[in-house]
Write a protein that holds these residues in place. Structure first.
Motif, PDB file in Angstrom:
ATOM      1  N   ARG A 245       0.828  -1.208   0.000  1.00 36.40           N
ATOM      2  CA  ARG A 245       0.000   0.000   0.000  1.00 36.40           C
ATOM      3  C   ARG A 245       0.863   1.258   0.000  1.00 36.40           C
ATOM      4  O   ARG A 245       0.487   2.282  -0.588  1.00 36.40           O
ATOM      5  CB  ARG A 245      -0.943  -0.011   1.206  1.00 36.40           C
TER       6      ARG A 245
ATOM      7  N   TYR B  12       1.865   1.915  -3.480  1.00 39.52           N
ATOM      8  CA  TYR B  12       0.684   2.314  -4.262  1.00 39.52           C
ATOM      9  C   TYR B  12       0.323   3.762  -3.991  1.00 39.52           C
ATOM     10  O   TYR B  12       0.039   4.539  -4.909  1.00 39.52           O
ATOM     11  CB  TYR B  12      -0.494   1.408  -3.946  1.00 39.52           C
ATOM     12  N   GLN B  13       0.323   4.161  -2.713  1.00 44.11           N
ATOM     13  CA  GLN B  13      -0.059   5.525  -2.371  1.00 44.11           C
ATOM     14  C   GLN B  13       0.990   6.532  -2.841  1.00 44.11           C
ATOM     15  O   GLN B  13       0.654   7.662  -3.185  1.00 44.11           O
ATOM     16  CB  GLN B  13      -0.266   5.635  -0.861  1.00 44.11           C
TER      17      GLN B  13
ATOM     18  N   PRO C 274       0.682   5.808  -7.445  1.00 42.36           N
ATOM     19  CA  PRO C 274      -0.425   4.938  -7.888  1.00 42.36           C
ATOM     20  C   PRO C 274      -0.444   4.688  -9.390  1.00 42.36           C
ATOM     21  O   PRO C 274      -0.901   3.642  -9.838  1.00 42.36           O
ATOM     22  CB  PRO C 274      -1.675   5.703  -7.431  1.00 42.36           C
TER      23      PRO C 274
ATOM     24  N   ARG D 105      -9.376   2.431  -8.755  1.00 42.27           N
ATOM     25  CA  ARG D 105      -9.632   2.881  -7.387  1.00 42.27           C
ATOM     26  C   ARG D 105     -11.059   3.378  -7.198  1.00 42.27           C
ATOM     27  O   ARG D 105     -11.588   3.367  -6.091  1.00 42.27           O
ATOM     28  CB  ARG D 105      -8.648   3.978  -6.999  1.00 42.27           C
ATOM     29  N   HIS D 106     -11.662   3.856  -8.267  1.00 43.45           N
ATOM     30  CA  HIS D 106     -13.021   4.358  -8.134  1.00 43.45           C
ATOM     31  C   HIS D 106     -13.801   4.106  -9.419  1.00 43.45           C
ATOM     32  O   HIS D 106     -13.226   3.897 -10.487  1.00 43.45           O
ATOM     33  CB  HIS D 106     -13.031   5.850  -7.786  1.00 43.45           C
TER      34      HIS D 106
ATOM     35  N   GLU E  87     -15.796   4.648  -4.330  1.00 41.77           N
ATOM     36  CA  GLU E  87     -14.426   4.217  -4.080  1.00 41.77           C
ATOM     37  C   GLU E  87     -14.453   3.031  -3.127  1.00 41.77           C
ATOM     38  O   GLU E  87     -14.843   3.178  -1.968  1.00 41.77           O
ATOM     39  CB  GLU E  87     -13.597   5.357  -3.489  1.00 41.77           C
TER      40      GLU E  87
ATOM     41  N   TYR F  40     -10.547  -0.697  -0.833  1.00 46.86           N
ATOM     42  CA  TYR F  40      -9.150  -0.950  -1.216  1.00 46.86           C
ATOM     43  C   TYR F  40      -9.062  -0.886  -2.742  1.00 46.86           C
ATOM     44  O   TYR F  40     -10.055  -1.111  -3.440  1.00 46.86           O
ATOM     45  CB  TYR F  40      -8.690  -2.328  -0.724  1.00 46.86           C
ATOM     46  N   PRO F  41      -7.886  -0.543  -3.305  1.00 45.40           N
ATOM     47  CA  PRO F  41      -7.746  -0.524  -4.765  1.00 45.40           C
ATOM     48  C   PRO F  41      -7.949  -1.924  -5.323  1.00 45.40           C
ATOM     49  O   PRO F  41      -7.555  -2.919  -4.722  1.00 45.40           O
ATOM     50  CB  PRO F  41      -6.311  -0.030  -4.978  1.00 45.40           C
TER      51      PRO F  41
END
Length: 580
Positions: free
Chosen positions: A258, A261-262, A265, A274-275, A313, A316-317
């Motif tokens: 994570r 990823y953050q 991304p 992600r959304h 969203e 989690y991705p």
């Protein structure tokens, strides 16, 4: 590479297929859109009749391995010619089985608005939409990898007719192409691959092409989506949608970080999404987004007079192979979506999924009609399974009829209004009075139960007062405390019984006039309870400190005055409710 074998087998199977008619395609322009997980192939066909007999249909051919992923097929033609082209008209399309054709081909017949005579021509637009046609290659990738997919088709238009001139354009998400099949007259222009023009190709010409390219758009697939649309003639349409979603792209392998990823991304999660954005109807209200844990706060809602958009969203991705389940719900004004025609009412609301470019493997739409609906019918422009159920909810007698529609392999093109997929029914407005009358009876019953509970509370208070009189006579403090403990437990249980009754009355419009008095009664009883507890505590403490009888009476005198006044208010309110 295994995908080439499928194309080769199909090529061999159709090589010797017979010619079906004297139609020729004087010009074919194909455009393949690969910018999302849904493959859209738009074809413009100029059809000419070179024979003597009139022709009223045009056949479309698809290889069997491709047709199994065909989700949507539509054909239309332009009225008028050249610059005078007018509106388009949709044409009927259905599966046919011409004799002598090999099993490797599936045919669809497009019915022309009028038969083509000798030498006449017409221009058709055909849209074919395919799902699960982009195959991840490689099938597994790490968090840091970009997703690569393979698309296979034919460079020549597959048709039972001779094609005079044809072109093909393949549109990709961007210009990052791993490899592609090169035929004669092939070139790339930005993110497009262009094939042709090719001239004078015989019927069933077929030349396999394979495109291997980067595709990081969301591969969001709803393995199952259930939409419930409940109609209330009191002014609301309630929509609830339950999703079981999967990222159907290349499977994620290795560990997920994570932190990486953050931090980046677009690099350490390029293939994840992600959304998602759900485009809801305008004037949607009371919108919420939840899962089995509870409310999900990572969502955003905005809208104007033309639309309402909900950005969803997940917690989690979503990487390849990952799953999530959630549901969204919203209300809609009834007058925007329910209309009358020919003595029947019909629903005009979208059929499919409001989320952009989600492929639905299995869609179930349940339309819950008001109790008393009859003469129910459904019309649909595409094949759907349908049956009826019954839903029993609050105040129903026999239950509400539910029309259930089921369809597999659903794409955004199916997300049309129920003018196409229409649910018709008849409803007598007198039936609207049934629920209010039942609700009034329920309100009366609830008020009576509140009245009885308050009466039982007063009896418990009397027992508490009696325990103090016994204390003054016997001096047994422990017995008085035990009586207090028992009374507290009984009052607590009665409070639990009271809570749902008050919630029902507060939510019922029929209780609006009496509700202030009920609330006042409950508040007065609680105030009385507090004063009695204070009096009881004061008296017991005084006895434990060996205070004299006169001193105890003086200490509780003021409390007793307040108790008498409040008790009188409670009795007056009970009498008032009794009269109503």
């Amino acid at each position: 590479m295994g995908f080439r074998f499928d194309l080769f087998i199909c090529f061999i199977a159709i090589f010797s297929a017979p010619v079906l008619s004297d139609l020729i395609l004087s010009k074919v322009d194909r455009r393949v859109d690969l910018t999302s997980q849904v493959v859209r192939i738009s074809s413009t066909l100029k059809v000419e009749n070179s024979g003597n007999d009139p022709v009223s249909e045009v056949l479309l051919a698809f290889p069997e391995h491709q047709e199994k992923n065909l989700a949507y097929l539509a054909a239309s033609f332009h009225e008028g010619k050249g610059k005078s082209k007018g509106s388009t008209s949709s044409l009927s399309v259905e599966v046919v089985h011409p004799q002598g054709m090999p099993p490797a081909l599936v045919f669809y017949s497009v019915s022309l608005p009028k038969a083509l005579g000798k030498g006449e021509s017409s221009t058709l637009d055909v849209l074919a939409v395919f799902t699960h046609s982009l195959k991840p290659f490689p099938k597994e990738i790490t968090q840091a990898d970009f997703q690569l997919v393979v698309f296979q088709d034919t460079g020549y238009y597959l048709s039972p007719y001779e094609v005079k001139v044809q072109t093909l354009s393949v549109k990709l998400p961007d210009a990052r192409i791993e490899s592609y099949t090169r035929l004669e007259n092939t070139k790339t222009v930005g993110s497009d691959i262009k094939y042709g023009p090719y001239e004078n190709l015989p019927p069933f010409s077929y030349s396999p092409i394979v495109v291997h390219f980067e595709q990081n758009q969301p591969f969001a697939v709803a393995e199952h989506l259930e939409r419930e649309i409940e109609i209330s003639h009191w002014g609301n349409v309630q929509v609830t949608e339950h999703y079981k979603l999967i990222h159907a792209g290349a499977q994620s392998k290795g560990e997920f970080s994570r932190l990486d990823y953050q931090a980046r991304p677009h690099v350490r999660g390029a293939s994840a999404f992600r959304h998602l954005v759900a485009k809801l109807p305008p004037r949607a209200h009371s919108v919420y987004y939840r899962d089995e844990i509870g409310n999900i706060s990572t969502s955003h809602l905005w809208g104007d007079l033309k639309k309402t958009e909900l950005e969803i969203e997940p917690r989690y991705p979503m990487f390849g192979g990952w799953r999530t389940s959630f549901y969204i719900a919203y209300g809609l004004p009834l007058q925007d979506f329910l209309f009358e025609s020919g003595g029947k009412r019909f629903l005009n609301i979208t059929f499919g999924c409001p989320i952009n470019d989600v492929v639905i493997n299995n869609l179930i739409v349940k339309v819950v009609l008001p109790e008393g609906s009859k003469d129910i019918s459904v019309s649909a422009p595409f094949a759907v399974k349908q049956w009826q159920e019954t839903k029993v909810s609050h105040l129903d007698i026999v239950g509400r009829p539910v029309v259930v529609l089921e369809k597999i392999n659903v794409v955004p093109e199916h997300n049309q209004h129920f003018q196409g997929v229409a649910v018709y029914y008849k409803f007598n407005n007198i039936s609207l009075l049934r629920e209010p009358l039942m609700l009034i009876s329920e309100v009366q019953a609830a008020i009576q139960q509140v009245h009885d509970i308050i009466g039982r509370c007063l009896s418990i208070h009397d027992k508490l007062e009696a325990s103090l009189r016994d204390l003054s006579r016997t001096g047994d403090v422990q017995a008085c405390k035990a009586a207090r403990k028992a009374c507290d437990g009984q009052v607590k249980e009665l409070s639990k019984e009271l809570k749902p009754l008050l919630a029902f009355l507060q939510s019922s419009p029929q209780a609006a006039q009496i509700l202030p008095k009920v609330d006042e009664l409950v508040a007065k009883e609680r105030d009385l309870q507090e004063k009695l507890i204070q009096k009881h505590t004061t008296a017991v403490d005084s006895y434990e400190k060996k205070s004299g009888g006169k001193e105890i009476e003086n200490r509780i005198a003021l409390q007793q005055q307040k108790i008498v006044a409040i008790r009188q208010d409670v009795d007056d309110l009970l009498d008032y409710i009794d009269e109503i």
